[in-house]
Write a protein that holds these residues in place. Structure first.
Motif, PDB file in Angstrom:
ATOM      1  N   TYR A  11       0.935  -1.056  -0.124  1.00  0.00           N
ATOM      2  CA  TYR A  11       0.071   0.019   0.162  1.00  0.00           C
ATOM      3  C   TYR A  11       0.994   1.190   0.032  1.00  0.00           C
ATOM      4  N   LYS A  14       4.378   1.111   1.669  1.00  0.00           N
ATOM      5  CA  LYS A  14       4.627   0.024   2.698  1.00  0.00           C
ATOM      6  C   LYS A  14       4.011  -1.253   2.221  1.00  0.00           C
ATOM      7  N   VAL A  16       2.853  -4.928   2.976  1.00  0.00           N
ATOM      8  CA  VAL A  16       2.084  -5.704   4.064  1.00  0.00           C
ATOM      9  C   VAL A  16       2.230  -7.023   3.940  1.00  0.00           C
ATOM     10  N   GLY A  35      -1.783 -11.989  14.478  1.00  0.00           N
ATOM     11  CA  GLY A  35      -2.427 -10.721  15.266  1.00  0.00           C
ATOM     12  C   GLY A  35      -2.991  -9.762  14.362  1.00  0.00           C
ATOM     13  N   SER A  36      -3.750  -8.602  14.767  1.00  0.00           N
ATOM     14  CA  SER A  36      -4.712  -7.909  14.257  1.00  0.00           C
ATOM     15  C   SER A  36      -3.415  -7.022  13.054  1.00  0.00           C
ATOM     16  N   GLY A  37      -3.853  -7.081  11.989  1.00  0.00           N
ATOM     17  CA  GLY A  37      -2.981  -6.299  10.972  1.00  0.00           C
ATOM     18  C   GLY A  37      -1.826  -7.056  10.293  1.00  0.00           C
ATOM     19  N   CYS A  38      -1.923  -8.376  10.658  1.00  0.00           N
ATOM     20  CA  CYS A  38      -0.853  -9.115   9.880  1.00  0.00           C
ATOM     21  C   CYS A  38      -1.075  -9.623   8.503  1.00  0.00           C
ATOM     22  N   GLY A  39      -2.159  -9.255   8.016  1.00  0.00           N
ATOM     23  CA  GLY A  39      -2.407  -9.314   6.504  1.00  0.00           C
ATOM     24  C   GLY A  39      -3.220 -10.510   6.262  1.00  0.00           C
ATOM     25  N   LYS A  40      -4.134 -11.004   7.242  1.00  0.00           N
ATOM     26  CA  LYS A  40      -4.934 -12.173   6.881  1.00  0.00           C
ATOM     27  C   LYS A  40      -5.735 -11.772   5.723  1.00  0.00           C
ATOM     28  N   THR A  41      -6.681 -10.929   5.928  1.00  0.00           N
ATOM     29  CA  THR A  41      -7.763 -10.528   5.380  1.00  0.00           C
ATOM     30  C   THR A  41      -7.079 -10.148   3.889  1.00  0.00           C
ATOM     31  N   THR A  42      -5.910  -9.508   3.980  1.00  0.00           N
ATOM     32  CA  THR A  42      -5.742  -9.201   2.293  1.00  0.00           C
ATOM     33  C   THR A  42      -5.244 -10.370   1.837  1.00  0.00           C
ATOM     34  N   GLU A 160     -13.368 -14.615   9.553  1.00  0.00           N
ATOM     35  CA  GLU A 160     -13.703 -14.298  10.940  1.00  0.00           C
ATOM     36  C   GLU A 160     -15.121 -14.598  10.987  1.00  0.00           C
TER      37      GLU A 160
HETATM   38  N1  LIG Z   1      -6.492   0.123   1.848  1.00  0.00           N
HETATM   39  C1  LIG Z   1      -5.259  -0.028   2.835  1.00  0.00           C
HETATM   40  N2  LIG Z   1      -4.534   0.998   2.763  1.00  0.00           N
HETATM   41  C2  LIG Z   1      -3.476   1.199   3.338  1.00  0.00           C
HETATM   42  N3  LIG Z   1      -3.351  -0.009   4.173  1.00  0.00           N
HETATM   43  C3  LIG Z   1      -3.878  -1.141   4.425  1.00  0.00           C
HETATM   44  C4  LIG Z   1      -5.142  -0.975   3.605  1.00  0.00           C
HETATM   45  N4  LIG Z   1      -6.003  -2.242   4.110  1.00  0.00           N
HETATM   46  C5  LIG Z   1      -5.102  -2.719   4.935  1.00  0.00           C
HETATM   47  N5  LIG Z   1      -3.902  -2.230   4.872  1.00  0.00           N
HETATM   48  C6  LIG Z   1      -2.781  -2.583   6.057  1.00  0.00           C
HETATM   49  O1  LIG Z   1      -2.480  -3.859   5.839  1.00  0.00           O
HETATM   50  C7  LIG Z   1      -2.125  -4.535   6.546  1.00  0.00           C
HETATM   51  C8  LIG Z   1      -2.741  -5.872   6.768  1.00  0.00           C
HETATM   52  O2  LIG Z   1      -4.163  -5.699   6.870  1.00  0.00           O
HETATM   53  P1  LIG Z   1      -5.309  -6.707   6.922  1.00  0.00           P
HETATM   54  O3  LIG Z   1      -6.736  -6.115   6.927  1.00  0.00           O
HETATM   55  O4  LIG Z   1      -5.062  -7.611   5.770  1.00  0.00           O
HETATM   56  O5  LIG Z   1      -5.050  -7.599   8.411  1.00  0.00           O
HETATM   57  P2  LIG Z   1      -5.383  -8.556   9.116  1.00  0.00           P
HETATM   58  O6  LIG Z   1      -4.609  -9.726   9.455  1.00  0.00           O
HETATM   59  O7  LIG Z   1      -6.933  -8.996   8.400  1.00  0.00           O
HETATM   60  O8  LIG Z   1      -6.286  -7.887  10.560  1.00  0.00           O
HETATM   61  P3  LIG Z   1      -7.263  -7.995  11.324  1.00  0.00           P
HETATM   62  O9  LIG Z   1      -7.018  -9.188  12.422  1.00  0.00           O
HETATM   63  O10 LIG Z   1      -7.551  -6.772  12.254  1.00  0.00           O
HETATM   64  O11 LIG Z   1      -8.594  -8.175  10.640  1.00  0.00           O
HETATM   65  C9  LIG Z   1      -2.663  -3.552   8.122  1.00  0.00           C
HETATM   66  O12 LIG Z   1      -1.160  -3.243   8.495  1.00  0.00           O
HETATM   67  C10 LIG Z   1      -3.372  -2.729   7.443  1.00  0.00           C
HETATM   68  O13 LIG Z   1      -3.297  -1.529   8.101  1.00  0.00           O
END
Ligand SMILES: Nc1ncnc2c1ncn2[C@@H]1O[C@H](COP(=O)(O)OP(=O)(O)OP(=O)(O)O)[C@@H](O)[C@H]1O
Ligand SMILES: [Mg+2]
Length: 375
Positions: A11, A14, A16, A35-42, A160
């Motif tokens: 992004y 950065k 991710v 953990g939160s923000g580690c990139g699972k949803t991405t 989730e």
């Molecule tokens: N549209 C975006 N623009 C910039 N950064 C993003 C965007 N979407 C996600 N990120 C960043 O990418 C990283 C991974 O996000 P992701 O949503 O995949 O995390 P996650 O593991 O699913 O977290 P959670 O458990 O909180 O759902 C995070 O650091 C988030 O801040």
């Protein structure tokens, strides 16, 4: 099968996701946890192209998803999210019917298809004419699963899905997903941040940290052999105790020192028993240690002569354990046998060790002492 090949996601400046390569086998449930923000949803949303990749390749059953029409692709992939995504102004029936519309499913047969899905996810057909708000969270989530399954996709992505559900319903939904999977055998990618959930439902777990994969393995391997200190701290030191099916007889047995050979005379056996804490001997073949039988002091004393070999009088135990048997099996057997000890054999029926009351105490004791240290 889903293959991630050198997947990166940026992004802006950065990054991710850093160079992720991993294969999700066909017909398995794989959990992505971290953990939160580690990139699972991405990572999950890249599979159906809801999020574009920065570089790398994703193949679903051998086909590059970036060479497919995204609408076509999404039709082939079921998607279940925490908020269910049901349309609030449409009845459950309409919500399901809408998916059939999208897939140009013939009008004829829709009622049967919808009923079949309700049965599959364990919902009463009476609910079909209600609106989503008139269902409990667990029921709505089941509709979400029904909707993902209705067009028989090869792959189902779940982000989730149960995290907003109360803990008791949540456990039921996990059980249901597992038994549903026995029937449908889909490739399911399941994002969660709950390790107990991941252990329970998954064939494999992908544990992520800050855009890297820390460990990708079976739940048993992750629990028994955490690859890094991070994995170890993530699962918690004593997590394996929440999953006693992963604790094996070989983890709790101790070495068997009270051995005899079939040709040993009863006199010799009696002398041995006098020198050891136990009142019985395990008879094994001299060279292979193949298990032959048991003899105790009382059996020997009952004999008129102590000249004959122990093989003449040794007996077979009612039950033995094998090294791969779970702690639960072992405890159950010990309970039904009313015996203070149990023999453990390896895959060649050779004596591997013995489980005694004191070895059980030692195992449980070290568990609770460890836990006390952590607190
Ligand atoms: N549209 C975006 N623009 C910039 N950064 C993003 C965007 N979407 C996600 N990120 C960043 O990418 C990283 C991974 O996000 P992701 O949503 O995949 O995390 P996650 O593991 O699913 O977290 P959670 O458990 O909180 O759902 C995070 O650091 C988030 O801040
Ligand atoms: Mg997420």
């Amino acid at each position: 099968m889903i293959q991630f090949k050198n997947i990166k996601k940026r992004y802006g400046k950065k990054e991710v996701l850093h160079d992720i390569t991993l294969t999700i086998p066909k017909g398995e449930i794989v959990s992505i946890i971290g953990g939160s923000g580690c990139g699972k949803t991405t990572l999950l949303k890249m599979i159906n192209r809801l999020i574009p990749i920065s570089s790398g390749q994703i193949l679903v059953n051998g086909d590059d998803v970036y060479k497919m029409n995204p609408v076509e692709l999404r039709r082939k992939i079921g998607y279940v999210i925490q908020q269910t995504g049901l349309f609030p102004h449409l009845t459950i029936r309409k919500n399901l019917d809408l998916v059939l519309d999208l897939h140009k499913f013939p009008q004829e047969g829709r009622t049967e298809k919808i009923n079949e899905m309700m049965d599959l996810v364990g919902l009463h057909r009476d609910l079909l004419d209600r609106y989503p708000v008139e269902l409990s969270g667990g029921q709505q989530q089941r509709v979400g699963v029904a909707r993902a399954l209705i067009v028989d996709p090869e792959v189902i992505l779940m982000d989730e899905p149960f995290s907003a559900i109360d803990p008791i319903t949540r456990v039921t939904l996990q059980d249901e997903l597992r038994s549903l999977q026995e029937n449908v055998k889909k490739t399911i990618v399941f994002v969660t941040h709950d390790m107990d959930e991941a252990i329970k439902i998954s064939d494999r777990i992908c544990l992520m940290r800050e855009g890297y994969v820390e460990q990708y393995d079976t739940p048993e391997q992750i629990l028994r052999n955490p690859a890094t200190p991070y994995v170890e701290s993530f699962i918690g030191k004593n997590r394996i105790w929440n999953s006693p099916e992963f604790i094996k007889a070989e983890d709790i047995m101790v070495e068997a020192n009270n051995l005899a050979y079939p040709s040993d005379s009863l006199l010799r056996c009696m002398k041995k028993i006098k020198d050891i804490p136990q009142d019985y001997l395990i008879v094994v073949d001299r060279f292979t240690h193949n298990f032959r039988g048991l003899v105790n002091a009382r059996m020997i004393r009952e004999q008129d002569s102590l000249q004959g070999p122990v093989s003449d009088i040794m007996a077979q135990p009612k039950a033995v354990a094998h090294i791969g048997d779970s702690l639960i099996d072992v405890l159950n057997t010990i309970k039904t046998l009313h015996r203070p000890h149990m023999l453990v054999l390896d895959e060649n029926e050779c004596v591997a060790g013995v489980i005694t009351q004191s070895s059980l105490f030692a195992t449980f004791g070290s568990h609770y002492l460890d836990e006390a240290e952590v607190v």
